[in-house]
Motif scaffolding. Structure first.
Motif, PDB file in Angstrom:
ATOM      1  N   TYR A 133       0.841  -1.214   0.041  1.00  0.00           N
ATOM      2  CA  TYR A 133      -0.131   0.361   0.147  1.00  0.00           C
ATOM      3  C   TYR A 133       0.691   0.974   0.116  1.00  0.00           C
ATOM      4  CZ  TYR A 133      -2.965   4.287   2.144  1.00  0.00           C
ATOM      5  OH  TYR A 133      -3.194   5.150   2.424  1.00  0.00           O
ATOM      6  N   LYS A 134       1.863   1.521   0.900  1.00  0.00           N
ATOM      7  CA  LYS A 134       2.596   2.804   0.917  1.00  0.00           C
ATOM      8  C   LYS A 134       3.041   2.357  -0.501  1.00  0.00           C
ATOM      9  CE  LYS A 134       5.321   2.898   4.677  1.00  0.00           C
ATOM     10  NZ  LYS A 134       5.488   2.295   6.051  1.00  0.00           N
ATOM     11  N   LYS A 135       3.192   1.952  -1.688  1.00  0.00           N
ATOM     12  CA  LYS A 135       4.207   2.018  -2.727  1.00  0.00           C
ATOM     13  C   LYS A 135       3.564   1.867  -3.419  1.00  0.00           C
ATOM     14  CE  LYS A 135       7.878  -0.970  -0.918  1.00  0.00           C
ATOM     15  NZ  LYS A 135       8.883  -2.342  -1.394  1.00  0.00           N
ATOM     16  N   GLY A 136       2.585   1.735  -2.962  1.00  0.00           N
ATOM     17  CA  GLY A 136       1.174   2.345  -4.494  1.00  0.00           C
ATOM     18  C   GLY A 136       0.499   1.089  -5.040  1.00  0.00           C
ATOM     19  N   LEU A 137       0.969  -0.143  -4.225  1.00  0.00           N
ATOM     20  CA  LEU A 137       0.856  -1.104  -5.448  1.00  0.00           C
ATOM     21  C   LEU A 137      -0.307  -2.058  -4.836  1.00  0.00           C
ATOM     22  CD1 LEU A 137       4.412  -2.668  -5.415  1.00  0.00           C
ATOM     23  CD2 LEU A 137       3.216  -1.771  -7.363  1.00  0.00           C
ATOM     24  N   PHE A 138      -1.024  -1.417  -4.005  1.00  0.00           N
ATOM     25  CA  PHE A 138      -2.787  -2.053  -3.255  1.00  0.00           C
ATOM     26  C   PHE A 138      -2.983  -0.909  -3.119  1.00  0.00           C
ATOM     27  CE2 PHE A 138      -4.487  -4.872  -0.359  1.00  0.00           C
ATOM     28  CZ  PHE A 138      -4.653  -5.672  -0.768  1.00  0.00           C
ATOM     29  N   PRO A 139      -4.105   0.019  -3.687  1.00  0.00           N
ATOM     30  CA  PRO A 139      -4.931   0.689  -2.808  1.00  0.00           C
ATOM     31  C   PRO A 139      -5.326   0.937  -2.661  1.00  0.00           C
ATOM     32  CG  PRO A 139      -4.578   1.008  -5.620  1.00  0.00           C
ATOM     33  CD  PRO A 139      -3.607  -0.047  -5.073  1.00  0.00           C
ATOM     34  N   PHE A 140      -5.714  -0.664  -1.699  1.00  0.00           N
ATOM     35  CA  PHE A 140      -6.738  -0.649  -1.097  1.00  0.00           C
ATOM     36  C   PHE A 140      -7.901   0.338  -0.050  1.00  0.00           C
ATOM     37  CE2 PHE A 140      -4.379  -0.737   2.316  1.00  0.00           C
ATOM     38  CZ  PHE A 140      -5.238  -0.610   3.326  1.00  0.00           C
ATOM     39  N   ASP A 141      -7.778   1.699   0.052  1.00  0.00           N
ATOM     40  CA  ASP A 141      -8.125   2.887   0.732  1.00  0.00           C
ATOM     41  C   ASP A 141      -9.551   3.350  -0.405  1.00  0.00           C
ATOM     42  OD1 ASP A 141      -5.809   3.717  -1.701  1.00  0.00           O
ATOM     43  OD2 ASP A 141      -6.498   5.641  -0.174  1.00  0.00           O
ATOM     44  N   LYS A 142      -9.678   2.770  -1.736  1.00  0.00           N
ATOM     45  CA  LYS A 142     -10.592   3.149  -2.908  1.00  0.00           C
ATOM     46  C   LYS A 142     -11.281   2.392  -2.419  1.00  0.00           C
ATOM     47  CE  LYS A 142      -7.130   4.832  -6.981  1.00  0.00           C
ATOM     48  NZ  LYS A 142      -6.496   4.285  -8.106  1.00  0.00           N
ATOM     49  N   LEU A 143     -11.588   1.783  -1.429  1.00  0.00           N
ATOM     50  CA  LEU A 143     -12.802   0.756  -1.668  1.00  0.00           C
ATOM     51  C   LEU A 143     -13.871   1.149  -0.376  1.00  0.00           C
ATOM     52  CD1 LEU A 143     -10.568  -2.617  -2.144  1.00  0.00           C
ATOM     53  CD2 LEU A 143     -11.350  -1.567  -3.365  1.00  0.00           C
ATOM     54  N   VAL A 144     -12.776   1.923   0.338  1.00  0.00           N
ATOM     55  CA  VAL A 144     -13.868   2.570   1.579  1.00  0.00           C
ATOM     56  C   VAL A 144     -14.312   3.487   2.126  1.00  0.00           C
ATOM     57  CG1 VAL A 144     -11.346   1.243   2.794  1.00  0.00           C
ATOM     58  CG2 VAL A 144     -11.304   3.432   3.405  1.00  0.00           C
ATOM     59  N   LYS A 145     -15.426   3.416   2.635  1.00  0.00           N
ATOM     60  CA  LYS A 145     -16.181   4.603   3.227  1.00  0.00           C
ATOM     61  C   LYS A 145     -15.621   4.566   4.785  1.00  0.00           C
ATOM     62  CE  LYS A 145     -20.490   7.136   2.767  1.00  0.00           C
ATOM     63  NZ  LYS A 145     -21.512   7.627   2.926  1.00  0.00           N
ATOM     64  N   PHE A 146     -15.655   5.362   5.489  1.00  0.00           N
ATOM     65  CA  PHE A 146     -15.506   5.604   7.203  1.00  0.00           C
ATOM     66  C   PHE A 146     -17.313   5.959   7.625  1.00  0.00           C
ATOM     67  CE2 PHE A 146     -11.078   6.619   6.657  1.00  0.00           C
ATOM     68  CZ  PHE A 146     -11.227   5.566   7.512  1.00  0.00           C
ATOM     69  N   TYR A 147     -17.695   5.186   8.542  1.00  0.00           N
ATOM     70  CA  TYR A 147     -18.969   5.739   9.346  1.00  0.00           C
ATOM     71  C   TYR A 147     -18.541   6.593  11.495  1.00  0.00           C
ATOM     72  CZ  TYR A 147     -21.546   3.777   5.397  1.00  0.00           C
ATOM     73  OH  TYR A 147     -22.352   3.950   4.058  1.00  0.00           O
TER      74      TYR A 147
END
Length: 362
Positions: free
Chosen positions: A323-337
């Motif tokens: 993720y830190k290297k930009g290879l696994f951008p799982f933050d694009k999947l989430v929404k915070f509540y």
């Protein structure tokens, strides 16, 4: 200590907030101040189907800060940032062979509602409340076994990391730990929820030549394309098996089936090349196979994979590094509540409006 928790009192009911008593950690246990928790389909299944005894505090994708440690704890200390994952015994032949996801006591430790010593840590008016997945992270604090705890670096937003403990670990681990596709191989991913999209990102990391995404929602297929899919098909509009065989010269080498829908499970097999492998990670009901034609005649393999066959203490830090290297951008999947909006988070997950809700606890 007193904690605030989202409790399911009876099967199928909504979450209600209650003040409960949480005992101090015992030997080899850790007290965690929960910062945030992912919402996983397994939580919904537990609520609606009764995987654990009621009343229960669900939540099994927790992330938080170590508040205190019990006797014998060596891997973490007060103040450490951690991700919480599934429970395992650490002693059976599968755990010792680095397959804790297939622990011989997996169902007992994760779904029976008690800790490893067969006692409860959560109580309401002196009555036991079930623990889920050895953590129950839909609460302000949780007591977990040291084996559930994965220390992570402090330079990434801790609230983002909880889903690495289950759903995202499941999709990515199924590819990287279990299937281990060869560079230049082909793979199809059925279902582009958080698990499926994690598998797609992992397949890109593994160097798959063709990564084919199948779903019935165009917005999910668009995101799959953004995250690494080379081809996408809407299964409601085309014959996915026919289209996959057309563009792959006869089928894929591998498949990841995340939907648990019997006709789609069959598609995952039918669209394989001879000697292909399909990994099923979705909760699938009873279904029938033509064993000769679907599997044996072409040397195909259908396997079940739990939690991505991961050793969380090793695998989750690798995902964070990707993720830190930009290879696994799982933050694009989430929404915070917010914690108070947990029922809405579950509703949005069920409707497909959000891929991976994360509930902020503190």
């Amino acid at each position: 200590m007193e904690i605030k928790a989202a409790v399911i009192e009876k099967q199928g009911e909504d979450f209600v907030f209650e003040q409960l008593k949480l005992e101090n950690p015992k030997s080899n246990e850790v007290l965690i101040k929960v910062v945030a928790t992912g919402v996983c389909h397994t939580d919904a299944v537990a609520r609606d189907m009764g995987l654990s005894p009621f009343p229960v505090v669900l939540g099994h994708e927790g992330a938080g800060i170590v508040e205190a440690v019990g006797d014998g704890v060596k891997s973490v200390k007060e103040g450490d940032h951690v991700v919480l994952s599934f429970a395992s015994c650490g002693e059976c032949e599968n755990c010792l062979a680095a397959h804790p996801t297939s622990c011989m006591r997996f169902n007992e430790l994760n779904f029976d509602g008690k800790m490893e010593d067969h006692t409860n840590r959560i109580h309401k008016h002196n009555h036991a409340v079930s623990t889920f997945f050895g953590q129950s992270s839909f609460a302000t604090y949780a007591v977990v076994n040291e084996r559930n705890v994965v220390q992570v670096e402090k330079d990434v937003d801790l609230a983002l990391l909880g889903p690495l403990g289950c759903g995202i670990q499941t999709g990515s681990g199924t590819v990287l730990n279990k299937l281990k596709p060869e560079f230049g191989s082909t793979i199809a991913v059925y279902g582009c929820g958080a698990v499926g999209l994690s598998a797609i990102m992992a397949a890109k990391i593994a160097g798959c030549k063709q990564i084919i995404a199948i779903d019935v929602h165009e917005n999910r297929l668009a995101l799959a394309k953004e995250l690494g899919a080379t081809d996408v098909f809407n299964g409601a509009k085309v014959d996915a098996v026919q289209e996959i065989k057309k563009i792959t010269n006869g089928g894929t080498n591998y498949a990841v089936e995340t939907t648990g829908v019997p006709p789609v499970v069959r598609q995952s097999l039918h669209a394989l090349k001879p000697l292909g492998v399909s990994a099923v990670v979705g909760v699938t009901p009873k279904m029938e196979f033509d064993v000769h034609n679907d599997i044996m005649a072409e040397g195909k393999t259908l396997m079940g994979v739990i939690e991505g066959d991961a050793v969380p203490k090793l695998f989750i830090p690798k995902l964070i590094d990707f993720y830190k290297k930009g290879l696994f951008p799982f933050d694009k999947l989430v929404k915070f509540y917010e914690f108070e909006d947990i029922n809405q988070a579950f509703a949005d997950s069920k409707s497909g409006a959000v891929l991976k809700p994360i509930v902020k606890i503190s």
